[in-house]
Design a protein around this motif. Structure first.
Motif, PDB file in Angstrom:
ATOM      1  N   TYR A  88       0.826  -1.207   0.000  1.00  0.00           N
ATOM      2  CA  TYR A  88       0.000   0.000   0.000  1.00  0.00           C
ATOM      3  C   TYR A  88       0.859   1.257   0.000  1.00  0.00           C
ATOM      4  CZ  TYR A  88      -3.239   3.526   1.896  1.00  0.00           C
ATOM      5  OH  TYR A  88      -3.982   4.664   2.112  1.00  0.00           O
ATOM      6  N   LEU A  89       1.840   1.307   0.884  1.00  0.00           N
ATOM      7  CA  LEU A  89       2.664   2.508   1.019  1.00  0.00           C
ATOM      8  C   LEU A  89       3.603   2.704  -0.167  1.00  0.00           C
ATOM      9  CD1 LEU A  89       3.476   2.320   4.838  1.00  0.00           C
ATOM     10  CD2 LEU A  89       1.832   3.817   3.690  1.00  0.00           C
ATOM     11  N   SER A  90       3.916   1.629  -0.884  1.00  0.00           N
ATOM     12  CA  SER A  90       4.808   1.733  -2.047  1.00  0.00           C
ATOM     13  C   SER A  90       4.044   1.991  -3.340  1.00  0.00           C
ATOM     14  CB  SER A  90       5.639   0.459  -2.186  1.00  0.00           C
ATOM     15  OG  SER A  90       4.808  -0.649  -2.519  1.00  0.00           O
ATOM     16  N   GLY A  91       2.721   2.017  -3.264  1.00  0.00           N
ATOM     17  CA  GLY A  91       1.924   2.295  -4.453  1.00  0.00           C
ATOM     18  C   GLY A  91       1.594   1.076  -5.295  1.00  0.00           C
ATOM     19  N   GLU A  92       1.862  -0.124  -4.790  1.00  0.00           N
ATOM     20  CA  GLU A  92       1.571  -1.345  -5.541  1.00  0.00           C
ATOM     21  C   GLU A  92       0.119  -1.787  -5.394  1.00  0.00           C
ATOM     22  OE1 GLU A  92       4.421  -4.450  -4.590  1.00  0.00           O
ATOM     23  OE2 GLU A  92       5.896  -2.922  -4.051  1.00  0.00           O
ATOM     24  N   LEU A  93      -0.563  -1.300  -4.369  1.00  0.00           N
ATOM     25  CA  LEU A  93      -1.896  -1.779  -4.017  1.00  0.00           C
ATOM     26  C   LEU A  93      -2.821  -0.590  -3.771  1.00  0.00           C
ATOM     27  CD1 LEU A  93      -3.592  -4.351  -3.186  1.00  0.00           C
ATOM     28  CD2 LEU A  93      -2.861  -3.863  -0.840  1.00  0.00           C
ATOM     29  N   GLU A  94      -4.017  -0.656  -4.348  1.00  0.00           N
ATOM     30  CA  GLU A  94      -5.034   0.365  -4.085  1.00  0.00           C
ATOM     31  C   GLU A  94      -5.937  -0.128  -2.963  1.00  0.00           C
ATOM     32  OE1 GLU A  94      -6.585   2.633  -7.379  1.00  0.00           O
ATOM     33  OE2 GLU A  94      -8.624   2.274  -6.661  1.00  0.00           O
ATOM     34  N   VAL A  95      -6.228   0.757  -2.010  1.00  0.00           N
ATOM     35  CA  VAL A  95      -6.968   0.362  -0.812  1.00  0.00           C
ATOM     36  C   VAL A  95      -8.078   1.372  -0.526  1.00  0.00           C
ATOM     37  CG1 VAL A  95      -6.847  -0.093   1.672  1.00  0.00           C
ATOM     38  CG2 VAL A  95      -4.930  -0.740   0.180  1.00  0.00           C
ATOM     39  N   GLU A  96      -9.295   0.871  -0.403  1.00  0.00           N
ATOM     40  CA  GLU A  96     -10.423   1.691   0.032  1.00  0.00           C
ATOM     41  C   GLU A  96     -10.839   1.222   1.421  1.00  0.00           C
ATOM     42  OE1 GLU A  96     -15.075   2.811  -1.119  1.00  0.00           O
ATOM     43  OE2 GLU A  96     -13.947   1.386  -2.349  1.00  0.00           O
ATOM     44  N   LEU A  97     -10.552   2.040   2.436  1.00  0.00           N
ATOM     45  CA  LEU A  97     -10.935   1.707   3.800  1.00  0.00           C
ATOM     46  C   LEU A  97     -12.364   2.175   4.056  1.00  0.00           C
ATOM     47  CD1 LEU A  97      -7.693   2.545   5.797  1.00  0.00           C
ATOM     48  CD2 LEU A  97      -8.663   0.283   5.365  1.00  0.00           C
ATOM     49  N   VAL A  98     -13.168   1.283   4.636  1.00  0.00           N
ATOM     50  CA  VAL A  98     -14.589   1.532   4.852  1.00  0.00           C
ATOM     51  C   VAL A  98     -14.918   1.216   6.309  1.00  0.00           C
ATOM     52  CG1 VAL A  98     -16.924   0.919   4.098  1.00  0.00           C
ATOM     53  CG2 VAL A  98     -15.032   0.825   2.460  1.00  0.00           C
ATOM     54  N   PRO A  99     -15.706   2.049   6.994  1.00  0.00           N
ATOM     55  CA  PRO A  99     -16.151   1.673   8.346  1.00  0.00           C
ATOM     56  C   PRO A  99     -16.774   0.276   8.337  1.00  0.00           C
ATOM     57  CG  PRO A  99     -16.773   3.942   7.858  1.00  0.00           C
ATOM     58  CD  PRO A  99     -16.232   3.366   6.578  1.00  0.00           C
ATOM     59  N   GLN A 100     -16.496  -0.503   9.368  1.00  0.00           N
ATOM     60  CA  GLN A 100     -16.848  -1.914   9.337  1.00  0.00           C
ATOM     61  C   GLN A 100     -18.347  -2.165   9.159  1.00  0.00           C
ATOM     62  OE1 GLN A 100     -15.892  -4.723  12.775  1.00  0.00           O
ATOM     63  NE2 GLN A 100     -14.221  -5.077  11.335  1.00  0.00           N
ATOM     64  N   GLY A 101     -19.162  -1.434   9.897  1.00  0.00           N
ATOM     65  CA  GLY A 101     -20.601  -1.602   9.745  1.00  0.00           C
ATOM     66  C   GLY A 101     -21.082  -1.165   8.374  1.00  0.00           C
ATOM     67  N   THR A 102     -20.450  -0.130   7.831  1.00  0.00           N
ATOM     68  CA  THR A 102     -20.816   0.325   6.488  1.00  0.00           C
ATOM     69  C   THR A 102     -20.465  -0.723   5.452  1.00  0.00           C
ATOM     70  OG1 THR A 102     -20.482   2.640   7.131  1.00  0.00           O
ATOM     71  CG2 THR A 102     -20.447   2.145   4.769  1.00  0.00           C
ATOM     72  N   LEU A 103     -19.305  -1.370   5.612  1.00  0.00           N
ATOM     73  CA  LEU A 103     -18.918  -2.425   4.677  1.00  0.00           C
ATOM     74  C   LEU A 103     -19.929  -3.569   4.715  1.00  0.00           C
ATOM     75  CD1 LEU A 103     -16.853  -3.579   2.681  1.00  0.00           C
ATOM     76  CD2 LEU A 103     -15.681  -4.619   4.644  1.00  0.00           C
ATOM     77  N   ALA A 104     -20.338  -3.963   5.914  1.00  0.00           N
ATOM     78  CA  ALA A 104     -21.326  -5.029   6.042  1.00  0.00           C
ATOM     79  C   ALA A 104     -22.629  -4.650   5.343  1.00  0.00           C
ATOM     80  CB  ALA A 104     -21.584  -5.328   7.518  1.00  0.00           C
TER      81      ALA A 104
END
Length: 251
Positions: A88-104
């Motif tokens: 993630y920090l090196s730019g190899e991976l795209e990450v969308e962080l979502v609140p846990q209840g919202t993801l569910a």
């Protein structure tokens, strides 16, 4: 109506490069390990994964991640995987962080045919305002940031608009299942599995115990077979392979 496949390899054989996957599990509980390993052997890459977390360094989705086969992750918790942080920090991976209840709820909504909904979770934060780094550039700067989201007041309280999630395939694990795809989960291993199963256009379930239709009482079915297209029966060894992420004992 017989949805049983001869092997995990057969069940995931048609998952292509670039596919989106909804994957059950929480930490290492209820993770479809056998299907994940079969997908690793199959070779598909550039995968877009939706899961609460991305396994650990040598288990669960961490196996695919370490092999460079995951391009994007939508999840809630990533703190137990050093390789995840590095990519993630090196730019190899795209990450969308979502609140846990919202993801569910996004998974459930997608499976129920609901395109979007409003929730108070995330109001007043970058979740709503945008600007969360989805992808970094190699120099550490933000290459892709989250967009701002629509907000609206209900009963005098602000809410943020979130979209339902659907995926090309879903990989889940159940305690018991029948040949029609009806599933029953056990304890905390249920976690995100029913929701991920609902969100998949093609859902593959590995089951610890395969039973005949009618052996599961209607009241005991946690997920009806209408959401499941393929069932894989685990061997005794596969069913017993349940790792504990963090073992705590008294001194």
């Amino acid at each position: 109506m017989n949805k049983v496949r001869a092997s995990a390899a057969e069940a995931v054989a048609d998952i292509p490069d670039g596919a989106s996957l909804a994957v059950g599990g929480f930490g290492l509980s209820g993770v479809p390990e056998t299907l994940i390993r079969a997908l690793y052997d199959q070779g598909a890459g550039d995968l877009r994964v939706v899961s609460n977390n991305c396994g650990v360094d040598d288990r669960g989705l961490g196996i695919l991640l370490a092999a460079g086969r995951i391009a994007r992750v939508t999840g809630s918790y990533v703190g137990e995987n050093k390789e995840f942080a590095r990519q993630y920090l090196s730019g190899e991976l795209e990450v969308e962080l979502v609140p846990q209840g919202t993801l569910a709820e996004r998974l459930r909504a997608g499976g129920a045919g609901i395109p979007a909904f409003y929730t108070p979770a995330g109001v007043g934060t970058q979740v709503a305002r945008g600007g969360l780094p989805w992808r970094h550039a190699p120099d550490g700067s933000v290459a892709v940031a989250s967009p701002p989201k629509e907000t609206r007041d209900f009963a005098g309280r602000p809410h943020v608009l979130e979209h339902g999630i659907t995926a090309d395939f879903a990989l889940v694990r159940a305690w018991r299942g029948d040949r029609h795809g009806n599933l029953r989960f056990r304890g905390a291993a249920a976690n995100f599995n029913p929701l991920a199963a609902m969100a998949g256009r093609v859902t593959v379930a590995e089951v610890e115990e395969l039973v005949e239709p009618g052996d599961l009482r209607p009241d005991d079915i946690h997920l009806p077979g209408v959401f499941v297209q393929r069932v894989v029966e685990l061997t005794a060894a596969q069913a017993a392979d349940k790792q504990i992420e963090k073992r705590t004992v008294r001194s």
